[in-house]
Structure formats: structure tokens, C-alpha cells
Design a protein around this motif. Structure first.
Motif: not given
Length: 468
Positions: A63-64, A84-85, A88
Motif C-alpha cells: 500500500a505504501s 494491496p496497491e 490503497r
């Protein structure tokens, strides 16, 4: 839908930036002044090249990696919604584009867009056409689904209004494109994990042809069954091409190849006719009748762009193939080692027939085949068996599927092996690449031609053999 335009460069993040198509799109936008980043699961020559250009590449998908200042996120069909991306990006309310939509929007930035479609041969034909336009001084931008030595990779940035790109039918991707001109090489049953049947595929190719404007041109293989269903009442100009046994049949197509022959290397040559008029003789530096057909399709479209016969001929003299298309890798204990991307029965037959011309006397043709996807293996089981019988020795690896499918438990490479044994073929099946390599080094002899084949990672066997 978010719209990409070259006049307004923004921040773009690619999920799966290391893919052959995604990496080219990322580099293209970077060179157009966009701020590009991306992620992939592991390093590769493609991702390292992107990093050398100043593009940020993350070797994990988390996500980061997605920041609020990102303007749009691009993903491929292989990326799932729980990535995760992706999660996000959705949480931040960012626009999300699938790769096919991005490519379609990029096509809108060019005046002349050649989209190369067909069940097989897209990368080769795209490469051939690209070199023809370069030889004709048209300075095209090129997006190719492979590594083409003639342009130093999978992307060439031109400064003209010409763009050449592959147009893949899988998941109906090509229906999101905006070509002004197109080539349809063939229409066969393929990608049956998405399409229902051949008729479903034909309907998609018809829709693709309908995208072309009235000012555009469709170059299409004149031997496609029920051709009129694809071409009738199209607004675009239709040009057919085909292979003929003799000159008398050349008028059946707008462009025809006849008097085909092959030299000791298996390289083809032919007389090229427009209608009933001989334009000249073409000599290739790639093998197989299928490449004669591919080159004819590329030439037909190049001529509509004003490229001369001399430039077409010179380009084909320079074309020595694309990586993973009957690519010579080297030798291992005197064994000639090649690799090929073929993963459909028609492709396998074409490649093995072409390879047969390079084997003589007591030399054997050995094929190491890695089936690609469970659905394709099950749908074409008997066709795979028929195609593979063209080799003297067949070695099978496990089915490659990666994240695209789960194992249904009712099909495996053992099924192919059993049917080949029934036909009396010399066939072996191993679960690991190391077992395959050990077998090849003890069972292949000096002078034999060994070809690793498949759309997965079987190429690593060829590379390991020649580096040992």
C-alpha cells in the motif's frame, strides 16, 4: 474514465511494471514527460532498464507504494482487486486504468496507428512492419510484445505521427484500442479460458475490424474461413494477402507470395505479387512458411504507407527475429539450443516444421514443451499431441499457469505424454527443470537440435544448458 493526453503529463503508477507491455508503456510516458513509478514482484532486465531511466521501481507490492499525489494507477488483468496497491488506490479515490485502456488512449495521440492482431504471429509481424517503416524513413513509435534487437528493446520512440503496436484479443483487450489501420493474421480457437468458442472469437475480430475509420485500411489473411463475415460492409478499405502454389493463383489476393523456397538454414524466400504483377523477390533471415506469411502481411500494410518495395526488402533482410521466436541460444555439448514462445498447437506445428528443415542425417529434433494454462491444455489436448509428434523426442514439463488459473485436477502433462506414447513417440515427463536438464545432457547428441517451447519460464532450461 481518466484520460491520458501527452499535452498534460501527470503522475502514473504501474502495478506490474516489469511486464513486456507495461514496461514499454511506462517508458513511453516517462519520455513524454510523465512522472512514472511502478512495482513488480522481482527484478528483471526490463525493470532495471526502467530504473536506469530514473523511474522509481518497487520490488514489492504494498500500500505504501501508492501516494496521494499519484494521478492515476495502471494495472493488468493479472492484478486482482485485493492487491494491496489496488486497495490503497481505491481508498484514496484515485483513478484506475487497465493496461488496455491506457494503450487505447495513447493510440489517440497519433494520426497513423497500425494495430497488429491475430491468434498467432503478432510480435513477429509487428517487428517486421516496424523495420519496414524505419527503412522507409517514417520514424514510427513502436510498441512490440518482445525484445527486438533492431530497436534495442520493446519500445522505440519516434517523432512522427506513426505508431505500430500489437493488438491482443485476450479478454477483448483490442476492443479498447483505436487503430486507424490494422492487420488480422489469422483467427483460431485460442484463449478459451475467456472466449466461449471459435465463433465468439470471430465476433470479437469483426468488432475489432469495425473500429477502423473509413479512411483506414484492414490487411487480412485471405485464407481465413468465411472471410466475408469479417470484412463485408466495413467502412475501411480491405486488402487481402495469401500464399499461392504458383503464379496462376496470385490474383486470388491483393498481395500474394509464390515460388517459396528455403535455404540450408531454413530461411525462406519468395516472389511477391501485387495482383498479377511481380514486384520482386523477397529473402528472409528467419525460418518457416509462417514467417513468409507474416512478412507478406507486414509488406501489404507498409505499401499503403508509401514504403517502397526496396525498403520493404531491405528491412526483411535485416530482420533476424525477436527474442523467444525460434531464438538461437547457443550450444551445450555440441547440441544446438533454441527457444520459442509457441504455446498453441498451430504455433508448435509451424515452429517444429520450420525446425525440421535445420535437421539432417542422423541428427534429431528434440522439443522440451511446457504447456501454458490448464484450460488451454484441456481444450487442445489432442491437437497438442498431433503437433508434438513432429519432433523426434518430446520432453514435457508441468503445466505453467502462474496466478492466472488454479489447478482443476483433471488435466496434466502426463495426459499428453500418455497419448504420445500411444502413438509410439519417444516421450518423457519430468516435474522439475533440473531433471529435464540432466536428461537432455545424457540423451541428446552432438548436432541434435533442441528447442525449449512455451509461454512460461521454460526458457530458463535453455539458458541453464548453454551456461553450464
Amino acid at each position: 474514465m481518466f484520460q491520458i493526453t501527452f499535452s498534460n503529463p501527470v503522475s502514473v503508477h504501474f502495478i506490474g511494471i516489469g511486464g513486456i507491455s507495461m514496461s514499454a508503456l511506462a517508458e513511453l510516458l516517462h519520455r513524454q514527460g510523465f512522472r512514472v513509478s511502478g512495482s513488480d514482484l522481482k527484478s528483471s532486465p526490463l525493470t532495471e532498464h526502467l530504473k536506469s531511466l530514473g523511474i522509481t521501481v518497487f520490488y514489492s507490492q504494498q500500500a505504501s507504494n501508492i501516494t496521494p499525489d499519484c494521478s492515476v494507477v495502471v494495472y493488468t488483468a493479472a492484478v486482482h482487486s485485493d492487491n494491496p496497491e489496488m486497495v490503497r488506490a481505491a481508498a484514496l479515490g484515485l483513478p484506475i486504468l487497465e493496461r488496455k485502456d491506457l494503450l487505447g488512449q495513447i493510440m489517440k495521440q497519433y494520426r497513423h496507428v497500425a494495430g497488429i492482431a491475430g491468434s498467432h504471429g503478432k510480435t513477429t509481424t509487428t517487428s517486421m512492419l516496424s523495420l519496414m517503416l524505419l527503412e522507409g524513413a517514417l520514424d514510427p513509435t513502436i510498441l512490440v510484445g518482445g525484445v527486438l534487437d533492431g530497436i534495442g528493446g520493446n519500445l522505440r520512440m519516434g517523432s512522427s505521427d506513426y505508431l505500430v503496436a500489437e493488438a491482443c484479443e485476450y479478454c477483448n483487450s483490442f476492443l479498447s484500442f483505436y487503430p486507424t489501420d490494422a492487420i488480422i493474421l489469422n483467427i483460431e480457437a485460442e484463449h478459451l479460458d475467456f472466449f466461449r468458442d471459435l465463433e465468439d472469437i470471430r465476433r470479437s475480430f469483426r468488432k475489432y475490424a469495425e473500429i477502423l475509420p473509413a479512411s483506414g485500411t484492414l490487411v487480412i489473411n485471405g485464407t481465413i474461413e468465411h472471410l466475408s463475415e469479417i470484412t463485408d460492409r466495413l467502412p475501411a478499405n480491405v486488402i487481402t494477402y495469401g500464399l499461392c502454389e504458383d503464379v496462376s493463383g496470385c490474383t486470388a489476393y491483393d498481395y500474394a507470395a509464390t515460388n517459396c523456397s528455403f535455404d540450408s538454414n531454413g530461411f525462406g524466400s519468395y516472389d511477391l505479387y501485387k495482383g498479377g504483377t511481380l514486384l520482386g523477390r523477397i529473402a528472409l533471415h528467419v525460418i518457416g512458411m509462417h514467417n513468409i506469411s507474416n512478412s507478406l502481411a507486414a509488406a501489404a500494410l507498409a505499401f499503403t504507407y508509401g514504403v517502397s518495395f526496396e525498403a520493404v526488402s531491405a528491412a526483411l533482410q535485416k530482420y533476424t527475429g525477436t527474442h523467444r521466436r525460434f531464438e538461437y541460444k547457443g550450444q551445450a555439448n555440441g547440441i544446438r539450443v533454441y527457444d520459442d514462445y509457441a504455446h498453441h498447437p498451430s504455433e508448435i506445428s509451424a515452429t517444429l516444421n520450420a525446425a525440421r528443415a535445420c535437421v539432417s542425417g542422423s541428427e534429431k529434433l528434440c522439443c522440451v514443451f511446457q504447456p501454458h494454462t490448464f484450460s488451454r491444455t484441456k481444450a487442445f489436448l489432442h491437437d497438442f499431441v498431433t503437433s508434438l509428434t513432429l519432433a523426434d523426442t518430446i520432453v514435457l514439463a508441468d503445466i505453467y499457469s502462474a496466478s492466472r488459473e488454479t489447478d482443476p485436477g483433471d488435466i496434466s502433462s502426463a495426459d499428453i505424454a500418455a497419448l504420445l506414447k500411444e502413438k509410439g513417440k519417444d516421450v518423457y515427463y519430468f516435474h522439475t527443470f533440473q531433471e529435464i536438464e540432466n536428461f537432455l545432457l545424457t540423451h541428446c547428441n552432438k548436432g541434435d537440435l533442441l528447442i525449449t517451447m512455451g509461454a512460461g519460464d521454460i526458457v530458463s532450461v535453455a539458458e541453464s544448458l548453454i551456461s553450464a
